[in-house]
Design an enzyme around this catalytic site. Sequence first.
Site: not given
Length: 286
Positions: A13, A17, A19, A142, A167
């Site tokens: 990714g 963002g 990455g 996260s 999530y």
Amino acid sequence: MKPMTGKTVLITGGTGGIGKAAAVGLASMGARVGITGRDQARAERAATDIEAESGNQAVDVFVADLSSQTEVRRMAGEVLAAYPRLDVLVNNVGGFWSHRHMTADGLEHTFALNHLAPFLLTSLLLERLTDSAPARIVTVSSAAQSMGKIDFDDLMGEQDYSGQRAYNQSKLANVMFTYELARRLETTGVTATALHPGMTNTSFSAEDPARAMAPVVFVVRPFMRSPRKGAETVVYLASSSAVEGVSGMYYANRRAKRSNDSSYDAEVTARLWRVSAELVGVVVAS
Ligand SMILES: NC(=O)c1ccc[n+]([C@@H]2O[C@H](COP(=O)([O-])OP(=O)(O)OC[C@H]3O[C@@H](n4cnc5c(N)ncnc54)[C@H](OP(=O)(O)O)[C@@H]3O)[C@@H](O)[C@H]2O)c1
């Protein structure tokens, strides 16, 4: 000589963002950086940006939809063919969906993309990382992990689905994966760490058709950090000599932090490992 000269890094990714910002950071330090994305043209545009921003032309592109295990396997093969050594793997791809939907493999998307994809990709690249030791595996989790619970009776949210719960569970799974991986890699010279990047202004959750996070993002956007700031702990764990040899730890703001209590339960992390291995068809050594 720059600190990452001679090192090869793969970041999943890397087209936007956190990455992409991490790719700029690590390429600026001299690393050859492979980025991944789902679309060849978008990934190539990102690579051009990263090369321009970092002043380093050694940026490669790998294309795969990582929600598909077939695609993860194909891409891993391409990475192994392209990179005779791999010093750092950054598992960064992740997403949020408020409605339950399935991948091509018939698995719930959040669990498949956020947890099973890095699990499978890491397994497929592990020998190359071990052969390149000292090497590092950095997984972007996260702070949501702290609210997570691994529901072994309903991992795919079949009985009851909530986007937030899925999530949270997937991000806790990232941490548990990291801790179990660290245990398994103890004598190899390969380290595994996980991190929270901080609330970062990216396209995160933009693919959720219901845009369930949009009102929250609208309110908190002014307080969000830039992708560059969000990538700081990724770059730190991937490159800093201060964390040489550090493994099985969770970080935020470049500091080690305690994670969800359940992540320290070795029986639970081992069980998650076995279940995940079965779901991706990987043979597990005990
Ligand atoms: N942003 C935050 O506030 C925040 C906070 C805590 C944790 N995180 C975590 O940080 C990580 C990165 O998030 P971000 O905010 O940078 O997200 P983002 O802006 O949405 O970027 C996601 C990246 O993942 C790629 N991607 C998405 N779905 C993919 C798929 N199915 N297969 C392959 N690649 C895929 C995208 O590439 P293409 O679209 O080009 O394919 C893009 O490069 C995630 O794991 C997220 O959980 C973010």
